[in-house]
Motif scaffolding. Structure first.
Motif, PDB file in Angstrom:
ATOM      1  N   GLY A  37     -11.157 -23.224 -27.468  1.00  0.00           N
ATOM      2  CA  GLY A  37     -10.248 -22.196 -27.956  1.00  0.00           C
ATOM      3  C   GLY A  37     -10.691 -20.762 -27.756  1.00  0.00           C
ATOM      4  O   GLY A  37      -9.969 -19.832 -28.111  1.00  0.00           O
ATOM      5  N   LYS A  38     -11.869 -20.546 -27.206  1.00  0.00           N
ATOM      6  CA  LYS A  38     -12.368 -19.188 -26.985  1.00  0.00           C
ATOM      7  C   LYS A  38     -12.374 -18.871 -25.497  1.00  0.00           C
ATOM      8  O   LYS A  38     -12.633 -19.728 -24.658  1.00  0.00           O
ATOM      9  N   GLU A  39     -12.122 -17.590 -25.183  1.00  0.00           N
ATOM     10  CA  GLU A  39     -12.088 -17.149 -23.787  1.00  0.00           C
ATOM     11  C   GLU A  39     -13.491 -16.774 -23.307  1.00  0.00           C
ATOM     12  O   GLU A  39     -14.267 -16.155 -24.035  1.00  0.00           O
ATOM     13  N   PHE A  40     -13.781 -17.155 -22.042  1.00  0.00           N
ATOM     14  CA  PHE A  40     -15.057 -16.856 -21.400  1.00  0.00           C
ATOM     15  C   PHE A  40     -14.811 -16.232 -20.036  1.00  0.00           C
ATOM     16  O   PHE A  40     -13.802 -16.512 -19.387  1.00  0.00           O
ATOM     17  N   VAL A  41     -15.765 -15.411 -19.599  1.00  0.00           N
ATOM     18  CA  VAL A  41     -15.794 -14.906 -18.231  1.00  0.00           C
ATOM     19  C   VAL A  41     -16.785 -15.799 -17.486  1.00  0.00           C
ATOM     20  O   VAL A  41     -17.955 -15.896 -17.869  1.00  0.00           O
ATOM     21  N   ALA A  42     -16.300 -16.477 -16.435  1.00  0.00           N
ATOM     22  CA  ALA A  42     -17.150 -17.380 -15.658  1.00  0.00           C
ATOM     23  C   ALA A  42     -18.045 -16.569 -14.730  1.00  0.00           C
ATOM     24  O   ALA A  42     -17.588 -15.633 -14.082  1.00  0.00           O
ATOM     25  N   TYR A  86      -8.901  -6.655  -2.911  1.00  0.00           N
ATOM     26  CA  TYR A  86      -8.826  -7.015  -4.319  1.00  0.00           C
ATOM     27  C   TYR A  86     -10.221  -7.184  -4.922  1.00  0.00           C
ATOM     28  O   TYR A  86     -11.213  -7.316  -4.220  1.00  0.00           O
ATOM     29  N   SER A  87     -10.249  -7.148  -6.229  1.00  0.00           N
ATOM     30  CA  SER A  87     -11.438  -7.584  -6.961  1.00  0.00           C
ATOM     31  C   SER A  87     -10.955  -8.709  -7.866  1.00  0.00           C
ATOM     32  O   SER A  87      -9.762  -8.798  -8.177  1.00  0.00           O
ATOM     33  N   SER A  88     -11.866  -9.565  -8.243  1.00  0.00           N
ATOM     34  CA  SER A  88     -11.438 -10.686  -9.068  1.00  0.00           C
ATOM     35  C   SER A  88     -12.392 -10.911 -10.224  1.00  0.00           C
ATOM     36  O   SER A  88     -13.531 -10.436 -10.212  1.00  0.00           O
ATOM     37  N   ARG A  89     -11.900 -11.608 -11.190  1.00  0.00           N
ATOM     38  CA  ARG A  89     -12.688 -12.027 -12.342  1.00  0.00           C
ATOM     39  C   ARG A  89     -12.218 -13.440 -12.663  1.00  0.00           C
ATOM     40  O   ARG A  89     -11.032 -13.708 -12.699  1.00  0.00           O
ATOM     41  N   TRP A  90     -13.173 -14.341 -12.858  1.00  0.00           N
ATOM     42  CA  TRP A  90     -12.875 -15.733 -13.186  1.00  0.00           C
ATOM     43  C   TRP A  90     -12.987 -15.923 -14.693  1.00  0.00           C
ATOM     44  O   TRP A  90     -13.939 -15.449 -15.310  1.00  0.00           O
ATOM     45  N   ARG A  91     -12.005 -16.612 -15.258  1.00  0.00           N
ATOM     46  CA  ARG A  91     -11.961 -16.838 -16.712  1.00  0.00           C
ATOM     47  C   ARG A  91     -11.666 -18.305 -17.002  1.00  0.00           C
ATOM     48  O   ARG A  91     -11.103 -19.009 -16.171  1.00  0.00           O
ATOM     49  N   PHE A  92     -12.004 -18.704 -18.213  1.00  0.00           N
ATOM     50  CA  PHE A  92     -11.662 -20.043 -18.693  1.00  0.00           C
ATOM     51  C   PHE A  92     -11.698 -20.048 -20.211  1.00  0.00           C
ATOM     52  O   PHE A  92     -12.153 -19.093 -20.845  1.00  0.00           O
ATOM     53  N   THR A  93     -11.200 -21.124 -20.780  1.00  0.00           N
ATOM     54  CA  THR A  93     -11.204 -21.312 -22.223  1.00  0.00           C
ATOM     55  C   THR A  93     -12.040 -22.550 -22.537  1.00  0.00           C
ATOM     56  O   THR A  93     -11.941 -23.566 -21.842  1.00  0.00           O
ATOM     57  N   TRP A  94     -12.853 -22.435 -23.560  1.00  0.00           N
ATOM     58  CA  TRP A  94     -13.644 -23.565 -24.051  1.00  0.00           C
ATOM     59  C   TRP A  94     -13.576 -23.544 -25.568  1.00  0.00           C
ATOM     60  O   TRP A  94     -13.862 -22.512 -26.187  1.00  0.00           O
ATOM     61  N   SER A 127     -20.164 -24.903 -10.187  1.00  0.00           N
ATOM     62  CA  SER A 127     -20.494 -25.979  -9.252  1.00  0.00           C
ATOM     63  C   SER A 127     -19.281 -26.911  -9.222  1.00  0.00           C
ATOM     64  O   SER A 127     -18.244 -26.595  -9.809  1.00  0.00           O
ATOM     65  N   GLU A 128     -19.413 -28.034  -8.569  1.00  0.00           N
ATOM     66  CA  GLU A 128     -18.306 -28.993  -8.517  1.00  0.00           C
ATOM     67  C   GLU A 128     -17.949 -29.528  -9.898  1.00  0.00           C
ATOM     68  O   GLU A 128     -16.811 -29.890 -10.145  1.00  0.00           O
ATOM     69  N   ASP A 129     -18.923 -29.578 -10.807  1.00  0.00           N
ATOM     70  CA  ASP A 129     -18.672 -30.205 -12.101  1.00  0.00           C
ATOM     71  C   ASP A 129     -19.045 -29.375 -13.328  1.00  0.00           C
ATOM     72  O   ASP A 129     -18.864 -29.816 -14.451  1.00  0.00           O
ATOM     73  N   GLU A 130     -19.552 -28.150 -13.119  1.00  0.00           N
ATOM     74  CA  GLU A 130     -19.934 -27.309 -14.251  1.00  0.00           C
ATOM     75  C   GLU A 130     -19.572 -25.849 -14.006  1.00  0.00           C
ATOM     76  O   GLU A 130     -19.397 -25.426 -12.880  1.00  0.00           O
ATOM     77  N   SER A 168     -14.955 -30.745 -17.228  1.00  0.00           N
ATOM     78  CA  SER A 168     -14.057 -31.634 -17.962  1.00  0.00           C
ATOM     79  C   SER A 168     -13.759 -31.122 -19.370  1.00  0.00           C
ATOM     80  O   SER A 168     -12.759 -31.506 -19.975  1.00  0.00           O
ATOM     81  N   GLU A 169     -14.588 -30.209 -19.894  1.00  0.00           N
ATOM     82  CA  GLU A 169     -14.368 -29.636 -21.227  1.00  0.00           C
ATOM     83  C   GLU A 169     -13.684 -28.276 -21.178  1.00  0.00           C
ATOM     84  O   GLU A 169     -13.355 -27.702 -22.214  1.00  0.00           O
ATOM     85  N   VAL A 170     -13.497 -27.745 -19.989  1.00  0.00           N
ATOM     86  CA  VAL A 170     -12.963 -26.390 -19.797  1.00  0.00           C
ATOM     87  C   VAL A 170     -11.451 -26.460 -19.574  1.00  0.00           C
ATOM     88  O   VAL A 170     -10.951 -27.359 -18.912  1.00  0.00           O
ATOM     89  N   GLU A 171     -10.749 -25.488 -20.134  1.00  0.00           N
ATOM     90  CA  GLU A 171      -9.309 -25.368 -19.922  1.00  0.00           C
ATOM     91  C   GLU A 171      -9.002 -24.050 -19.221  1.00  0.00           C
ATOM     92  O   GLU A 171      -9.747 -23.083 -19.339  1.00  0.00           O
ATOM     93  N   ASP A 172      -7.907 -24.035 -18.499  1.00  0.00           N
ATOM     94  CA  ASP A 172      -7.355 -22.824 -17.892  1.00  0.00           C
ATOM     95  C   ASP A 172      -8.378 -22.041 -17.065  1.00  0.00           C
ATOM     96  O   ASP A 172      -8.466 -20.813 -17.178  1.00  0.00           O
ATOM     97  N   PHE A 173      -9.137 -22.724 -16.228  1.00  0.00           N
ATOM     98  CA  PHE A 173     -10.081 -22.048 -15.325  1.00  0.00           C
ATOM     99  C   PHE A 173      -9.263 -21.362 -14.241  1.00  0.00           C
ATOM    100  O   PHE A 173      -8.528 -22.017 -13.507  1.00  0.00           O
TER     101      PHE A 173
END
Length: 158
Positions: free
Chosen positions: A82-87, A72-80, A91-94, A127-132
């Motif tokens: 209300g906008k989507e980001f590619v991670a 597989y290949s993967s891509r990490w995403r999250f919302t901050w 780290s443990e906290d950022e 703590s500010e990130v959603e849907d990681f």
């Protein structure tokens, strides 16, 4: 604050005999040869490894993809906010991420680093990130489908 580690975005990974490895290949199409690569430099040498790139001295185990447990290949995403980001790093906290899509004015208003009109990045507390989450693309299923189509085509031509 902990050290940020890169995330393996779009990097091909496989599971073989219960362990995860990187994979690379040479050639094209179904005739391509694939090689398992150690995931970490401190891993023991892979038994049966051969040099597959003389110029770089790169070593790996020749592998038939049908022997893999997963590929597989993967891509990490999250919302901050209300906008989507590619991670890209975590780290443990950022988490560090690049804004998905161009929204220069929003990026500027929200304090992101702007590299150009289409490239904005930031570092965010988890703590500010959603849907990681990780999105995986099943490369083994794609390979099997291509292999089966090639076999069917070969049978029709005989």
């Amino acid at each position: 604050m902990s050290e940020l580690e890169p995330l393996p975005n779009r990097e091909a990974r496989v599971v073989w005999r219960g362990r995860e490895y990187r994979i690379t290949g040479d050639g094209k199409g179904l005739q391509r040869r694939y090689f398992l690569i150690r995931l970490h430099p401190d891993d023991p040498d892979l038994e049966g490894a051969v040099v597959y790139d003389e110029d770089l001295g790169s070593r790996g185990i020749p592998i038939d993809p049908s022997d893999l447990d997963a590929w597989y290949s993967s891509r990490w995403r999250f919302t901050w906010r209300g906008k989507e980001f590619v991670a890209t790093h975590r780290s443990e906290d950022e988490v560090v991420g690049q804004l998905a899509g161009a929204d220069y004015n929003w990026a500027k208003a929200n304090g992101l680093t702007l590299w150009d009109r289409d490239w904005a990045v930031g570092q965010f507390p988890l703590s500010e990130v959603e849907d990681f989450h990780e999105e995986r693309r099943d490369l083994l299923a794609e390979w099997k489908k291509k292999r089966d189509q090639a076999e069917l085509k070969r049978e029709r031509n005989q």
